[in-house]
Design a protein around this motif. Structure first.
Motif, PDB file in Angstrom:
ATOM      1  N   MET A 106       1.328  -1.792  -6.684  1.00 28.96           N
ATOM      2  CA  MET A 106       1.816  -1.003  -5.461  1.00 28.96           C
ATOM      3  C   MET A 106       0.659   0.058  -4.790  1.00 28.96           C
ATOM      4  O   MET A 106       0.105   0.955  -5.953  1.00 28.96           O
ATOM      5  N   ASN A 107       0.636  -0.185  -3.666  1.00 26.98           N
ATOM      6  CA  ASN A 107      -0.328   0.879  -2.909  1.00 26.98           C
ATOM      7  C   ASN A 107       0.398   2.024  -2.322  1.00 26.98           C
ATOM      8  O   ASN A 107       1.528   1.958  -1.993  1.00 26.98           O
ATOM      9  N   LEU A 108      -0.477   3.254  -2.337  1.00 31.96           N
ATOM     10  CA  LEU A 108       0.123   4.529  -1.726  1.00 31.96           C
ATOM     11  C   LEU A 108      -0.748   4.827  -0.636  1.00 31.96           C
ATOM     12  O   LEU A 108      -1.845   5.091  -0.999  1.00 31.96           O
ATOM     13  N   PHE A 121       4.751   3.221   0.893  1.00 32.20           N
ATOM     14  CA  PHE A 121       4.590   2.556  -0.202  1.00 32.20           C
ATOM     15  C   PHE A 121       4.449   1.033  -0.021  1.00 32.20           C
ATOM     16  O   PHE A 121       5.381   0.451   0.543  1.00 32.20           O
ATOM     17  N   GLU A 122       3.487   0.342  -0.502  1.00 30.15           N
ATOM     18  CA  GLU A 122       3.202  -0.917  -0.069  1.00 30.15           C
ATOM     19  C   GLU A 122       3.107  -2.079  -1.077  1.00 30.15           C
ATOM     20  O   GLU A 122       2.189  -1.702  -2.213  1.00 30.15           O
ATOM     21  N   ARG A 123       4.060  -2.825  -1.714  1.00 33.67           N
ATOM     22  CA  ARG A 123       4.280  -3.648  -2.693  1.00 33.67           C
ATOM     23  C   ARG A 123       3.206  -4.662  -2.599  1.00 33.67           C
ATOM     24  O   ARG A 123       2.770  -4.900  -1.240  1.00 33.67           O
ATOM     25  N   GLU A 124       2.825  -5.361  -3.441  1.00 33.17           N
ATOM     26  CA  GLU A 124       1.725  -6.628  -3.353  1.00 33.17           C
ATOM     27  C   GLU A 124       2.220  -7.741  -2.591  1.00 33.17           C
ATOM     28  O   GLU A 124       1.348  -8.389  -1.965  1.00 33.17           O
ATOM     29  N   ASP A 125       3.462  -7.640  -2.406  1.00 34.19           N
ATOM     30  CA  ASP A 125       3.829  -8.768  -1.478  1.00 34.19           C
ATOM     31  C   ASP A 125       3.970  -8.495   0.126  1.00 34.19           C
ATOM     32  O   ASP A 125       4.282  -9.141   0.993  1.00 34.19           O
ATOM     33  N   GLY A 126       3.501  -7.246   0.291  1.00 34.10           N
ATOM     34  CA  GLY A 126       3.199  -6.821   1.787  1.00 34.10           C
ATOM     35  C   GLY A 126       4.614  -5.821   2.146  1.00 34.10           C
ATOM     36  O   GLY A 126       4.471  -5.387   3.336  1.00 34.10           O
ATOM     37  N   GLU A 127       5.573  -5.775   1.466  1.00 32.27           N
ATOM     38  CA  GLU A 127       6.711  -5.010   1.619  1.00 32.27           C
ATOM     39  C   GLU A 127       6.348  -3.600   1.706  1.00 32.27           C
ATOM     40  O   GLU A 127       5.766  -3.150   0.739  1.00 32.27           O
ATOM     41  N   ILE A 128       6.949  -2.861   2.812  1.00 30.03           N
ATOM     42  CA  ILE A 128       6.297  -1.237   2.975  1.00 30.03           C
ATOM     43  C   ILE A 128       7.716  -0.582   3.097  1.00 30.03           C
ATOM     44  O   ILE A 128       8.826  -0.932   3.645  1.00 30.03           O
ATOM     45  N   ALA A 129       7.727   0.637   2.521  1.00 28.61           N
ATOM     46  CA  ALA A 129       8.724   1.579   2.567  1.00 28.61           C
ATOM     47  C   ALA A 129       8.269   2.835   2.607  1.00 28.61           C
ATOM     48  O   ALA A 129       6.999   3.286   2.174  1.00 28.61           O
ATOM     49  N   GLU A 130       8.760   3.848   3.416  1.00 22.65           N
ATOM     50  CA  GLU A 130       8.240   4.999   4.103  1.00 22.65           C
ATOM     51  C   GLU A 130       8.923   6.185   3.770  1.00 22.65           C
ATOM     52  O   GLU A 130      10.177   6.079   3.369  1.00 22.65           O
ATOM     53  N   LEU A 131       8.311   7.275   3.273  1.00 20.24           N
ATOM     54  CA  LEU A 131       8.866   8.731   2.663  1.00 20.24           C
ATOM     55  C   LEU A 131       8.224   9.747   3.779  1.00 20.24           C
ATOM     56  O   LEU A 131       7.059   9.927   3.511  1.00 20.24           O
ATOM     57  N   LYS A 185       1.119  14.776  -6.725  1.00 17.30           N
ATOM     58  CA  LYS A 185       1.018  14.390  -8.191  1.00 17.30           C
ATOM     59  C   LYS A 185       2.129  13.275  -8.464  1.00 17.30           C
ATOM     60  O   LYS A 185       1.933  12.550  -9.385  1.00 17.30           O
ATOM     61  N   LYS A 186       3.460  13.783  -8.078  1.00 17.04           N
ATOM     62  CA  LYS A 186       4.485  13.316  -8.525  1.00 17.04           C
ATOM     63  C   LYS A 186       4.679  11.562  -7.993  1.00 17.04           C
ATOM     64  O   LYS A 186       5.007  10.891  -8.593  1.00 17.04           O
ATOM     65  N   LEU A 187       4.211  11.544  -6.764  1.00 16.14           N
ATOM     66  CA  LEU A 187       4.451  10.446  -6.148  1.00 16.14           C
ATOM     67  C   LEU A 187       3.385   9.333  -6.720  1.00 16.14           C
ATOM     68  O   LEU A 187       3.522   8.236  -6.877  1.00 16.14           O
TER      69      LEU A 187
END
Length: 406
Positions: A106-108, A121-131, A185-187
């Motif tokens: 997971m990339n951040l 947050f970018e999962r290795e399959d390319g799926e992205i979620a935003e915070l 730090k938490k993320l």
């Protein structure tokens, strides 16, 4: 006086808006994956998300890279790492220099825009979620602010749900997503936990989070002493309201200063507490000012506690740097007494004593110039200043102050 203060304030404002550099060692990564080392202008995250100002080693020509012009750039000594990424921050996908914080299963990434922090947050399959970490700024009428708070809470709930769904392969990572803690730090720990639970080949994730010590704002504690002369001084309570009580006095104080190098080179913000132990003055009031053919001598004595908040800008690169400073202040008169001696004739006098207590004071602005000399991590500084209350004729103070900062 007004023209002088206005001119200096305009000069300070113009200085603040001028382009400055904060050079730090680093390197850029070209789109062909070549590395070029040199100097990078270390500015705020928001500014660096839009451009990278770079000077190659051995050169004095600045090259400005926009997102997409290069693959990315990084500062030395485990400093911040930015990469070109097309991400949706304002409603439409755009190219940014996104801060690369963690690489793994997971990339951040993080982008700062209008003081808000957008984490991706970018999962290795390319799926992205935003915070989104919104800066607290609920200005305006109460109904408008309340609606904004509701909208932000709704956005936060929806985003946390999507991020947890992205992290569902790691129960530890999902549990670590605490909506009351959005610190970097938490993320980072959440993404690291996800990688450790999901990775099956034994590979470690790469944390690019910068070394906090290298980026931490420098805080200085300082003590100072000086001499001040009140060329004009009035109080809300004094008996002769149209009289001024000039006086000279010594002052002492303590303060704190924080460097704002990423906003502007050699810029800092200061907060000070100044104590004037005794300010005493005596004036002669001629008989024309008295209700009868009499004269009066009036003596005012008080102590003053002053709080100030302002900015300091230094110039040059030598050991001794000239500086300008300016800001606002609020002074409180303490233990103020007034003694009036009225002479009616050579045989008749009367004395009146007033204890005005505490509470009255002055609010206004200050400006000054001086010089600073560095002594390792410490510094000594001397400057001359003028303080002017907002009310015309209310208070003008001239002073010379010596500081020692650690």
């Amino acid at each position: 006086m007004r023209k002088i203060i206005l001119f200096v304030l305009l000069a300070i404002s113009a200085t603040v808006t001028m382009a400055q550099t904060n050079p730090k060692s680093g390197y850029v990564i070209t789109n062909t994956s070549d590395t070029i080392r040199g100097i990078i202008d270390f500015r705020t995250n928001e500014k660096m998300s839009k451009q990278c100002d770079f000077w190659a080693n051995g050169g004095d020509v600045k090259t400005t890279y926009k997102p997409g012009d290069i693959e990315g750039f990084r500062f030395e000594h485990n400093g911040k790492f930015f990469v070109s990424r097309r991400l949706n921050v304002t409603g439409e996908p755009e190219l940014y220099f996104a801060e690369f914080m963690v690489r793994g299963k997971m990339n951040l990434y993080c982008i700062t825009h209008n003081s808000d922090e957008f984490y991706f947050f970018e999962r290795e399959d390319g799926e992205i979620a935003e915070l989104t970490n919104r800066a607290t700024n609920y200005a305006g009428y109460a109904p408008v602010a309340l609606q904004e708070i509701k909208d932000n809470l709704q956005e936060k709930r929806e985003q946390y749900g999507k991020v947890k769904s992205l992290l569902q392969k790691s129960w530890k990572a999902v549990e670590g997503m605490d909506d009351n803690d959005m610190s970097r730090k938490k993320l980072i720990n959440v993404v690291r936990d996800y990688h450790n639970d999901v990775c099956t080949d034994g590979g470690k994730c790469m944390v690019y989070e910068y070394n906090e010590k290298s980026d931490k704002k420098k805080l200085h504690f300082k003590i100072f002493a000086g001499y001040a002369y009140y060329s004009t001084e009035k109080s809300d309570n004094q008996e002769y309201l149209d009289e001024s009580y000039p006086c000279g006095t010594f002052e002492i104080g303590i303060g704190g200063e924080v460097d704002l190098e990423r906003v502007m080179k050699d810029l800092s913000a200061e907060i000070c507490v100044i104590y004037t132990p005794t300010c005493k003055s005596e004036i002669f009031i001629p008989h024309e000012r008295m209700p009868i053919n009499a004269e009066a001598y009036s003596t005012i004595e008080k102590s003053v506690l002053t709080f100030s908040l302002g900015m300091v800008k230094r110039y040059g690169r030598g050991k001794i740097q000239p500086l300008v400073r300016g800001g606002i202040f609020a002074g409180i008169d303490m233990k103020m007494t007034e003694n009036d001696k009225i002479i009616y004739s050579q045989y008749s006098t009367s004395n009146k004593s007033h204890d005005w207590g505490s509470g009255s004071g002055h609010v206004g602005g200050y400006i000054g110039v001086g010089a600073q000399m560095s002594l390792g991590k410490q510094f000594v500084r001397i400057h001359g200043d003028v303080h002017k209350a907002l009310t015309d004729g209310d208070m003008v103070k001239w002073g010379v102050t010596a500081e020692f900062g650690i």
